[in-house]
Design a protein around this motif. Structure first.
Motif, mmCIF file in Angstrom:
data_model
loop_
_atom_site.group_PDB
_atom_site.id
_atom_site.type_symbol
_atom_site.label_atom_id
_atom_site.label_comp_id
_atom_site.label_asym_id
_atom_site.label_seq_id
_atom_site.Cartn_x
_atom_site.Cartn_y
_atom_site.Cartn_z
ATOM 1 N N ILE A 110 0.269 -1.450 -0.540
ATOM 2 C CA ILE A 110 0.214 0.394 0.126
ATOM 3 C C ILE A 110 1.039 1.733 0.142
ATOM 4 C CG2 ILE A 110 -2.042 1.341 1.270
ATOM 5 C CD1 ILE A 110 -2.776 -1.584 0.261
ATOM 6 N N VAL A 111 0.666 3.009 -0.773
ATOM 7 C CA VAL A 111 0.765 3.625 -0.959
ATOM 8 C C VAL A 111 -0.359 4.418 -0.251
ATOM 9 C CG1 VAL A 111 1.854 5.391 -2.238
ATOM 10 C CG2 VAL A 111 2.489 3.094 -2.460
ATOM 11 N N LYS A 112 -0.035 4.838 0.667
ATOM 12 C CA LYS A 112 -1.003 5.573 1.329
ATOM 13 C C LYS A 112 -1.486 7.486 0.338
ATOM 14 C CE LYS A 112 -0.309 4.599 6.112
ATOM 15 N NZ LYS A 112 -0.135 4.853 7.604
ATOM 16 N N GLU A 113 -2.783 6.934 0.565
ATOM 17 C CA GLU A 113 -3.012 8.508 -0.444
ATOM 18 C C GLU A 113 -2.197 10.059 0.825
ATOM 19 O OE1 GLU A 113 -7.631 9.601 -0.845
ATOM 20 O OE2 GLU A 113 -7.176 10.780 1.492
ATOM 21 N N SER A 114 -1.483 9.863 1.773
ATOM 22 C CA SER A 114 -1.094 11.155 2.043
ATOM 23 C C SER A 114 0.714 11.156 1.691
ATOM 24 C CB SER A 114 -1.306 11.027 3.674
ATOM 25 O OG SER A 114 -0.412 10.466 4.087
ATOM 26 N N ASP A 115 0.937 10.007 1.108
ATOM 27 C CA ASP A 115 2.396 10.276 0.505
ATOM 28 C C ASP A 115 1.941 10.166 -1.074
ATOM 29 O OD1 ASP A 115 4.528 9.471 -0.392
ATOM 30 O OD2 ASP A 115 4.791 7.463 0.367
ATOM 31 N N ILE A 116 2.200 11.690 -0.910
ATOM 32 C CA ILE A 116 2.059 12.243 -2.333
ATOM 33 C C ILE A 116 3.911 12.660 -3.859
ATOM 34 C CG2 ILE A 116 0.610 13.518 -2.065
ATOM 35 C CD1 ILE A 116 2.024 16.065 -2.029
ATOM 36 N N ARG A 117 5.205 12.176 -2.813
ATOM 37 C CA ARG A 117 5.780 11.747 -3.353
ATOM 38 C C ARG A 117 5.443 11.507 -4.510
ATOM 39 N NH1 ARG A 117 9.857 8.831 0.984
ATOM 40 N NH2 ARG A 117 7.587 7.363 0.449
ATOM 41 N N GLY A 118 5.033 10.383 -4.888
ATOM 42 C CA GLY A 118 5.600 9.050 -6.081
ATOM 43 C C GLY A 118 5.307 10.481 -7.182
ATOM 44 N N GLY A 119 3.749 10.828 -7.146
ATOM 45 C CA GLY A 119 3.321 11.869 -8.511
ATOM 46 C C GLY A 119 2.456 10.934 -9.250
ATOM 47 N N SER A 120 2.358 11.933 -10.116
ATOM 48 C CA SER A 120 0.891 11.547 -11.386
ATOM 49 C C SER A 120 2.175 10.070 -12.013
ATOM 50 C CB SER A 120 0.545 12.582 -12.501
ATOM 51 O OG SER A 120 1.409 13.019 -13.099
ATOM 52 N N GLY A 121 3.094 10.056 -12.304
ATOM 53 C CA GLY A 121 4.472 9.610 -12.683
ATOM 54 C C GLY A 121 4.232 7.837 -11.871
ATOM 55 N N ALA A 122 3.961 7.929 -11.171
ATOM 56 C CA ALA A 122 4.866 6.748 -9.785
ATOM 57 C C ALA A 122 4.833 5.116 -10.558
ATOM 58 C CB ALA A 122 4.071 6.889 -8.784
ATOM 59 N N LYS A 123 5.662 4.242 -9.947
ATOM 60 C CA LYS A 123 5.923 3.170 -10.735
ATOM 61 C C LYS A 123 6.435 2.263 -9.641
ATOM 62 C CE LYS A 123 8.019 5.323 -13.208
ATOM 63 N NZ LYS A 123 8.385 6.333 -12.564
ATOM 64 N N PHE A 124 5.692 1.406 -9.858
ATOM 65 C CA PHE A 124 6.626 0.157 -8.706
ATOM 66 C C PHE A 124 7.392 -1.227 -9.516
ATOM 67 C CE2 PHE A 124 2.658 0.426 -5.789
ATOM 68 C CZ PHE A 124 3.787 0.429 -4.835
ATOM 69 N N ILE A 125 8.886 -1.554 -9.157
ATOM 70 C CA ILE A 125 9.046 -2.297 -10.306
ATOM 71 C C ILE A 125 9.093 -3.435 -9.309
ATOM 72 C CG2 ILE A 125 11.748 -3.008 -10.659
ATOM 73 C CD1 ILE A 125 10.302 -0.464 -12.694
ATOM 74 N N VAL A 126 8.304 -4.877 -9.612
ATOM 75 C CA VAL A 126 8.676 -6.208 -9.053
ATOM 76 C C VAL A 126 10.069 -7.748 -9.820
ATOM 77 C CG1 VAL A 126 7.177 -8.437 -8.387
ATOM 78 C CG2 VAL A 126 6.290 -5.919 -8.083
ATOM 79 N N ARG A 127 10.655 -7.549 -8.789
ATOM 80 C CA ARG A 127 11.082 -9.240 -9.285
ATOM 81 C C ARG A 127 10.645 -10.241 -8.702
ATOM 82 N NH1 ARG A 127 16.550 -9.644 -7.965
ATOM 83 N NH2 ARG A 127 16.346 -7.791 -6.035
ATOM 84 N N TRP A 128 10.306 -11.856 -9.699
ATOM 85 C CA TRP A 128 10.031 -13.001 -8.165
ATOM 86 C C TRP A 128 10.825 -13.837 -9.707
ATOM 87 C CZ3 TRP A 128 7.692 -16.728 -11.614
ATOM 88 C CH2 TRP A 128 7.556 -16.094 -12.837
ATOM 89 N N ASN A 129 11.016 -14.215 -8.816
ATOM 90 C CA ASN A 129 11.784 -15.877 -9.494
ATOM 91 C C ASN A 129 10.978 -16.958 -9.352
ATOM 92 O OD1 ASN A 129 12.802 -16.496 -7.101
ATOM 93 N ND2 ASN A 129 14.754 -15.914 -7.449
ATOM 94 N N ALA A 130 11.289 -18.114 -9.308
ATOM 95 C CA ALA A 130 10.347 -20.035 -9.517
ATOM 96 C C ALA A 130 11.338 -20.352 -9.426
ATOM 97 C CB ALA A 130 8.799 -19.469 -10.082
#
Length: 166
Positions: A110-130
């Motif tokens: 979760i990114v809280k509503e009060s956390d505006i640091r990401g802006g309109s171009g925020a993103k997550f990078i997720v790395r996974w393996n199996a």
């Protein structure tokens, strides 16, 4: 029609357009195949806010990153969940150590509503393996916000940006 009603109508039309765009983008192509992998890096676009009105007023949003192991038989390991701002600056590492997701299990960040640091171009990078090839997990960003009588919600879907080299 008063200005408040026009603003509400504009928000609703924008929200409807976003929903239609997401639904059309999610339609399977004629060549839809089950894709398997042993690991990937995924890019998930999200928004800490969107802009409304002629003055481009920010409309704050709570973001949920949902990671779903779509494989019915094999676990996956989430190696990294990192949150970046509009400029590509790392804001937060969500994991201190890898996290296992069992078959058909889901995780959320979760990114809280009060956390505006990401802006309109925020993103997550997720790395996974199996350990074995598995069906590709589903990574989605779910954004929701409400202010007064107005509310908006929409979702984005992750894109693979790299395959694991093992």
């Amino acid at each position: 029609m008063n200005s408040q009603a026009r603003a509400w109508l504009k928000v609703m039309v924008t929200a409807c357009c976003l929903v239609v765009a997401v639904l059309v983008a999610a339609l399977p192509g004629a060549d839809a195949r089950v894709r398997q992998s042993r690991g990937q890096t995924m890019y998930i676009p999200v928004y800490s806010h969107v802009y409304i009105g002629d003055q481009e007023r920010p409309f704050l949003l709570t973001t949920t990153l949902s990671i779903r192991n779509t494989d019915p038989a094999q676990p996956i390991t989430i190696q990294a969940v990192d949150y970046y701002d509009s400029d590509g600056k790392l804001l937060r590492h969500y994991l201190d150590k890898p996290v296992s997701l069992g078959p058909l299990a889901s995780g959320r960040y979760i990114v809280k509503e009060s956390d505006i640091r990401g802006g309109s171009g925020a993103k997550f990078i997720v790395r996974w393996n199996a350990v074995k090839p598995v069906t590709q997990p589903l990574c989605e960003g779910v954004m929701i916000g409400a202010a007064g009588q107005q509310g908006i919600s929409f979702l984005t879907r992750g894109e693979v940006i790299a395959e694991s080299s093992d």
